[in-house]
Design a protein around this motif. Structure first.
Motif, PDB file in Angstrom:
ATOM      1  N   LEU A   1       0.815  -1.212   0.000  1.00  0.00           N
ATOM      2  CA  LEU A   1       0.000   0.000   0.000  1.00  0.00           C
ATOM      3  C   LEU A   1       0.855   1.271   0.000  1.00  0.00           C
ATOM      4  N   SER A   2       2.097   1.149  -0.381  1.00  0.00           N
ATOM      5  CA  SER A   2       2.955   2.337  -0.454  1.00  0.00           C
ATOM      6  C   SER A   2       2.452   3.283  -1.546  1.00  0.00           C
ATOM      7  N   VAL A   3       2.831   4.530  -1.456  1.00  0.00           N
ATOM      8  CA  VAL A   3       2.402   5.540  -2.433  1.00  0.00           C
ATOM      9  C   VAL A   3       2.809   5.148  -3.847  1.00  0.00           C
ATOM     10  N   ASP A   4       4.034   4.684  -4.009  1.00  0.00           N
ATOM     11  CA  ASP A   4       4.510   4.314  -5.353  1.00  0.00           C
ATOM     12  C   ASP A   4       3.720   3.145  -5.931  1.00  0.00           C
ATOM     13  N   ASN A   5       3.441   2.140  -5.123  1.00  0.00           N
ATOM     14  CA  ASN A   5       2.696   0.976  -5.605  1.00  0.00           C
ATOM     15  C   ASN A   5       1.272   1.341  -6.002  1.00  0.00           C
ATOM     16  N   ILE A   6       0.604   2.133  -5.182  1.00  0.00           N
ATOM     17  CA  ILE A   6      -0.778   2.512  -5.477  1.00  0.00           C
ATOM     18  C   ILE A   6      -0.833   3.449  -6.684  1.00  0.00           C
ATOM     19  N   LYS A   7       0.155   4.316  -6.802  1.00  0.00           N
ATOM     20  CA  LYS A   7       0.213   5.201  -7.976  1.00  0.00           C
ATOM     21  C   LYS A   7       0.316   4.387  -9.261  1.00  0.00           C
ATOM     22  N   ILE A   8       1.130   3.351  -9.248  1.00  0.00           N
ATOM     23  CA  ILE A   8       1.279   2.488 -10.426  1.00  0.00           C
ATOM     24  C   ILE A   8      -0.038   1.806 -10.765  1.00  0.00           C
ATOM     25  N   GLU A   9      -0.729   1.295  -9.744  1.00  0.00           N
ATOM     26  CA  GLU A   9      -2.012   0.636  -9.980  1.00  0.00           C
ATOM     27  C   GLU A   9      -3.048   1.604 -10.529  1.00  0.00           C
ATOM     28  N   LEU A  10      -3.035   2.805 -10.016  1.00  0.00           N
ATOM     29  CA  LEU A  10      -3.998   3.803 -10.469  1.00  0.00           C
ATOM     30  C   LEU A  10      -3.709   4.236 -11.899  1.00  0.00           C
ATOM     31  N   MET A  11      -2.456   4.364 -12.250  1.00  0.00           N
ATOM     32  CA  MET A  11      -2.089   4.767 -13.613  1.00  0.00           C
ATOM     33  C   MET A  11      -2.471   3.679 -14.622  1.00  0.00           C
ATOM     34  N   LYS A  12      -2.414   2.416 -14.195  1.00  0.00           N
ATOM     35  CA  LYS A  12      -2.857   1.329 -15.058  1.00  0.00           C
ATOM     36  C   LYS A  12      -4.334   1.474 -15.391  1.00  0.00           C
ATOM     37  N   VAL A  13      -5.125   1.861 -14.398  1.00  0.00           N
ATOM     38  CA  VAL A  13      -6.550   2.069 -14.615  1.00  0.00           C
ATOM     39  C   VAL A  13      -6.795   3.230 -15.566  1.00  0.00           C
ATOM     40  N   TYR A  14      -6.042   4.321 -15.388  1.00  0.00           N
ATOM     41  CA  TYR A  14      -6.180   5.470 -16.270  1.00  0.00           C
ATOM     42  C   TYR A  14      -5.849   5.106 -17.717  1.00  0.00           C
ATOM     43  N   GLN A  15      -4.760   4.388 -17.904  1.00  0.00           N
ATOM     44  CA  GLN A  15      -4.349   3.988 -19.251  1.00  0.00           C
ATOM     45  C   GLN A  15      -5.363   3.075 -19.908  1.00  0.00           C
ATOM     46  N   HIS A  16      -5.918   2.166 -19.109  1.00  0.00           N
ATOM     47  CA  HIS A  16      -6.909   1.231 -19.642  1.00  0.00           C
ATOM     48  C   HIS A  16      -8.204   1.946 -19.982  1.00  0.00           C
ATOM     49  N   THR A  17      -8.547   2.959 -19.202  1.00  0.00           N
ATOM     50  CA  THR A  17      -9.784   3.700 -19.425  1.00  0.00           C
ATOM     51  C   THR A  17      -9.693   4.555 -20.684  1.00  0.00           C
ATOM     52  N   CYS A  18      -8.526   5.158 -20.902  1.00  0.00           N
ATOM     53  CA  CYS A  18      -8.338   5.964 -22.106  1.00  0.00           C
ATOM     54  C   CYS A  18      -8.244   5.097 -23.371  1.00  0.00           C
TER      55      CYS A  18
END
Length: 325
Positions: A308-325
């Protein structure tokens, strides 16, 4: 990629929305994404609210994704915007409050209704826990992902117990067992402060050789909490429900054990440890497990929430953004 985070946390209130303002900073180092915060307003100020909604509508073409940081009215206000949309559900915008005043129950019911009405319009739904995902209708399963809010692992680390205790709890005896009620609000019916008090009373009845004291997190700033978690002997969470309680993440990062009611995905953590326990809504059971926990050897608990570190969650969130676009 341009993303706007829409939230309803008042930026002028201390500690309000602190997670988003801190988490946002981690995206500044990314070259291919630009994240902006947008304060939508609240139902307490209708003119400001509708003016902000209008401003968001006029600016919608500037962004690739609108990310609502809460369900309820926040998601309802954004549901008709003709742009790719993501909503994060945090708990109180989905769970129904079974306790409290009529006003509080009505507010909870209305928040859940607004959330359910708006979900169909979002391209992706983010929830805090597997428990929350299971609560959603099956038709949303394919577009729902579990991404818990991150914790600043650099900020929350174990500190010297004696120093922390002398600094923040100087009025207690060294022999007193300090049990932390993790909520910053004693009046919130979701958190059930009265149950926590009953648990500690029961502990003092079960074990007369020690004195068990209930202390609360409500008098301390977020910056102080790493010392508070290090000073206490255990954390007690008596909530009716939770998304994924930040207090428990922070507690574990400071290597402090918890005993909790069965909320969120805390059971997944507890079963990996010897000193953390998840119980039913039972005062006797909670008291017994605190008694057991306090007699276990000190554990390295921090490792269980490193994902749940900031870097790990940021990576997971960016994956969602990329998939959504």
């Amino acid at each position: 990629m341009k993303v706007i985070w829409v939230h309803t946390f008042n930026p002028h209130v201390k500690n309000s929305g602190i997670f988003m303002h801190e988490f946002l900073k981690s995206f500044k180092s990314e070259n291919d994404i630009d994240v902006e915060l947008f304060y939508l307003g609240s139902l307490k100020n209708i003119p400001e609210l509708f003016n902000n909604i209008y401003n968001l509508y006029t600016r919608r073409k500037e962004y690739d994704i609108i990310h609502c940081q809460y369900g309820s009215f926040c998601s309802l206000a954004c549901m008709f915007l003709p742009v790719k949309k993501i909503v994060t559900l945090r708990g109180s915008d989905l769970f129904q409050l079974p306790v409290g005043t009529i006003k509080e129950k009505l507010h909870s019911k209305l928040a859940g209704f607004f959330t359910k009405v708006s979900l169909n319009s979002f391209n992706k739904i983010i929830v805090m826990s597997k428990q929350m995902k299971q609560m959603l209708p099956l038709k949303y399963a394919s577009k729902t992902v579990v991404i818990t809010d991150p914790i600043d692992m650099d900020k929350f680390t174990e500190n010297d117990k004696q120093y922390s205790r002398e600094r923040f709890f100087p009025d207690f005896k060294k022999s007193d067992i300090l049990i932390l009620f993790t909520s910053i609000s004693r009046k919130n019916p979701i958190k059930r402060f009265e149950m926590a008090e009953s648990v500690v009373r029961r502990l003092n009845e079960l074990d007369t050789t020690l004195t068990y004291r209930l202390v609360s997190a409500n008098n301390f700033s977020n910056d102080d909490m790493k010392y508070v978690f290090s000073a206490v002997d255990i954390c007690l969470l008596t909530s009716v429900y939770e998304g994924w309680p930040n207090c428990i993440k922070e507690s574990l990062a400071c290597n402090t054990s918890f005993v909790s009611t069965n909320v969120s995905d805390l059971k997944d953590i507890a079963i990996k440890t010897n000193s953390c326990f998840v119980c039913d809504d039972n005062i006797e059971h909670l008291a017994e497990k605190i008694f057991v926990s306090l007699r276990q050897p000190k554990e390295e608990l921090r490792k269980y929430i490193e994902f749940l570190s900031v870097d790990n969650i940021k990576i997971e969130l960016m994956k969602v953004y990329q998939h959504t676009c």
